[in-house]
Scaffold this active site. Structure first.
Site, PDB file in Angstrom:
ATOM      1  N   GLY A  87       1.370  -0.660   4.918  1.00 20.88           N
ATOM      2  CA  GLY A  87       1.898  -1.666   5.817  1.00 20.88           C
ATOM      3  C   GLY A  87       0.926  -2.743   6.228  1.00 20.88           C
ATOM      4  O   GLY A  87       1.080  -3.333   7.289  1.00 20.88           O
ATOM      5  N   ASP A 129      -9.081  -9.353   1.089  1.00 20.38           N
ATOM      6  CA  ASP A 129      -9.377  -8.618   2.314  1.00 20.38           C
ATOM      7  C   ASP A 129     -10.746  -8.960   2.888  1.00 20.38           C
ATOM      8  O   ASP A 129     -11.083  -8.539   3.992  1.00 20.38           O
ATOM      9  CB  ASP A 129      -9.262  -7.111   2.079  1.00 20.38           C
ATOM     10  CG  ASP A 129      -7.849  -6.602   2.308  1.00 20.38           C
ATOM     11  OD1 ASP A 129      -6.991  -7.407   2.709  1.00 20.38           O
ATOM     12  OD2 ASP A 129      -7.605  -5.404   2.094  1.00 20.38           O
ATOM     13  N   THR A 153       0.846  -1.192   0.000  1.00 21.20           N
ATOM     14  CA  THR A 153       0.000   0.000   0.000  1.00 21.20           C
ATOM     15  C   THR A 153       0.890   1.255   0.000  1.00 21.20           C
ATOM     16  O   THR A 153       2.107   1.159   0.038  1.00 21.20           O
ATOM     17  CB  THR A 153      -0.973  -0.020   1.204  1.00 21.20           C
ATOM     18  OG1 THR A 153      -1.721  -1.241   1.154  1.00 21.20           O
ATOM     19  CG2 THR A 153      -1.939   1.137   1.200  1.00 21.20           C
ATOM     20  N   SER A 208      -7.399  -1.933   6.424  1.00 15.34           N
ATOM     21  CA  SER A 208      -6.616  -1.369   7.528  1.00 15.34           C
ATOM     22  C   SER A 208      -6.201   0.070   7.263  1.00 15.34           C
ATOM     23  O   SER A 208      -5.575   0.700   8.130  1.00 15.34           O
ATOM     24  CB  SER A 208      -5.361  -2.218   7.768  1.00 15.34           C
ATOM     25  OG  SER A 208      -5.701  -3.516   8.189  1.00 15.34           O
TER      26      SER A 208
END
Length: 578
Positions: A480, A431, A389, A461
């Protein structure tokens, strides 16, 4: 759809206390609420300069170029995001999505932009199962079955239409130029291509883009991307419809279906950007504006800060301070796994999770000098969190602010490029909780709340955040995987402690996500005494290589000074004030 949760018995005391005491606690301010600290920021005319911090110098320069042409922070965000799609495809792109927290200086409006990917209408969880019922990692991570309907192009068009000053075409121009004229890929991109070479070789259009001539690109070579240049041009000329209808949409659907995926023209035509109220939490006199579901990050950060607000961390030694932070992380990630999903599909107990009374109940379960084994909470398993990301931060001359995190999920997403478009598709379907209570590629667990469904947005996230204080404003975020949440948390705490942008971006990190039951530690994060003390408390520490590439901008309201810093772990990044 209603989401029913079986509450873990060992948390019953904390949950019961929260339910008994909570009385309609708000989960988020309304989109137009102006926090007192934000009023202090917008009472001025702005800093008079602009600052951008991103993971690639081409992208930072593109954003500043657009500002120099009369654009604002929102126009600059379009330029940075589109340029990252060209020069940093291992981390983000127009085949993926983003989440952004915005602050508009003119009226103090805070808003969350949800340009997250969605599941296609024909999604079927059985497509992601192996013959023995275990998760099929290949289907979830590689090729068109792994790809959700992209949200980034719609999000960029939305920013231009509702918040920018320039036509979308002008903001996209730097990215189009770089894609057409070429650039030299940095070592991280070259390493990503080498790492995923075998997957890339499965798709002819992917080979044409990433392995020109059938071989790995060499360092120093100029790399051009005419297919993506053309797609970005059509997006600039036609706006939303330039990607989700017409020529590009037809090529995307044809390519996906030819390779075994299930996208349809209606999936693309139906995609919509969502504006949502951000989560707002107060901590130590600062107001943090952060991401709501379908991001899990803002809820987790708010829950952790609410737990920690009951302690005076300034009076503790490093070991006991770290102990309390880890225990708060552990409990927030447990709730992350149990409850969170797409708010358009599931009912979540956000009033409870964000209540200070619920946090007080959780706080009572923390022992002062002993780790709480995650086995005392419902047991499960996990794997290493990933490091992908990208994030960038922007403040313009008027005081408009953008904190935006973008992704294609795993390194180089699905590795599948749709022929004729230059668009690398995401692998965000991983995800979802494709198999309930089984970890995804980042080791995160999920329940029915995050199960796939047609048009549903997978949990993320990504945690773009803005921190408002009486004298300072900070724009913080990071890539991350699951570590995004703890990186942003630690960045917020460092900002509140007075660190500058480089100090925040460069500080050593630690991470706990409930399962696996260990503390991931960056080399140098703890001294020997702290390490020994944590081990005696019962923690398992695992040294990890540096992770995350945080990009931070700060604004000193007293003197108007801007400070921008890109993570020193990423040499190609650039934080610049102009």
């Amino acid at each position: 759809m209603r989401f029913l949760v079986k509450l873990p018995a060992l948390r019953a005391r904390a949950v019961l206390l929260g339910l008994l005491l909570v009385s309609g606690a708000a989960c988020a301010d309304s989109p137009r609420t102006v926090p007192a600290a934000a009023k202090a920021a917008t009472a001025q005319k702005g800093p008079g300069k602009a600052a951008i911090a991103s993971a690639n110098f081409h992208a930072t320069e593109a954003g500043l170029e657009v500002i120099a042409k009369g654009g604002n922070a929102f126009d600059a965000a379009i330029a940075v995001a589109a340029t990252l799609s060209v020069v940093e495809p291992e981390s983000s792109g127009i085949g993926g999505g983003f989440m952004a927290v915005l602050h508009r200086a003119a009226d103090g409006k805070q808003i969350f932009i949800d340009a997250r990917e969605t599941a296609p209408a024909a999604v079927n969880a059985k497509d992601y199962l192996a013959a023995d019922g275990s998760p099929n990692r290949d289907a979830a991570l590689n090729g068109p079955l792994s790809a959700g309907i992209p949200g980034e192009p719609a999000g960029l068009a939305w920013l231009a239409k509702h918040y920018g000053k320039l036509p979308l075409k002008e903001s996209l121009a730097p990215a189009v130029r770089i894609a057409r004229d070429g650039f030299e890929p940095d070592s991280r991109l070259l390493n990503a291509i080498e790492e995923r070479q075998k997957d890339i070789q499965r798709w002819p259009a992917s080979v044409a883009k990433f392995l020109p001539g059938g071989k790995l690109p060499a360092k120093g070579e100029t790399w051009r991307d005419p297919g993506q240049a053309r797609t970005l041009e059509l997006l600039g000329e036609q706006g939303h419809d330039g990607f989700y209808r017409g020529e590009v949409a037809q090529k995307l659907v044809a390519a996906v279906q030819a390779a075994g995926g299930h996208w349809t023209a209606k999936d693309l035509e139906s995609y919509q950007v969502k504006e949502r109220a951000p989560i707002v939490v107060d901590y130590r006199g600062y107001r943090i504006v952060t991401a709501p579901p379908p991001s899990s990050g803002g809820v987790a950060v708010a829950e952790i800060l609410n737990i920690l607000s009951g302690f005076d961390l300034t009076k503790l030694d490093d070991a006991h301070r770290t102990h309390l932070v880890i225990e708060a992380m552990r409990r927030a990630f447990r709730d992350h796994n149990d409850y969170l999903g797409d708010p358009d599909f599931v009912k979540m107990p956000l009033d409870m999770l964000l209540s200070p009374y619920y946090a007080a109940g959780l706080r009572q379960t923390i022992l002062p000098d002993k780790a709480t084994p995650s086995a005392m909470l419902p047991a499960s398993t996990g794997v290493d969190p990933g490091m992908h990301t990208t994030h960038f931060s922007v403040i313009d001359r008027e005081g408009n602010i953008v904190s935006i995190t973008l992704t294609v999920n795993y390194t180089l997403g699905s590795t599948f490029v749709a022929d004729g478009t230059g668009v690398l598709l995401n692998d965000e379907m991983d995800d979802f909780a494709l198999v309930p209570d089984k970890p995804n590629v980042y080791g995160l667990l999920g329940s029915a709340a995050n199960a796939p469904a047609p048009g549903k947005r997978m949990l993320s996230s990504m945690t773009p955040s803005i921190v408002f204080g009486a004298d300072r404003v900070g724009v913080i975020g990071s890539p991350g995987g699951s570590t995004i949440i703890t990186q942003v948390l630690e960045g917020i705490m460092a900002f509140i402690d007075g660190k500058d942008a480089l100090g925040i971006a460069g500080q050593k990190r630690f991470h706990h996500q409930y399962m696996p039951d260990r503390v991931d530690v960056e080399d140098g994060a703890f001294d020997a005494a702290t390490t020994d003390a944590l081990a005696r408390m019962g923690y398992t520490l695992k040294q990890r290589s540096p992770w995350g590439y945080m990009n931070v901008v700060t604004w000193d309201l007293k003197n108007g000074r801007l400070d921008a810093a890109s993570d020193p772990r990423r040499p190609s990044g650039l934080g610049k004030v102009q």
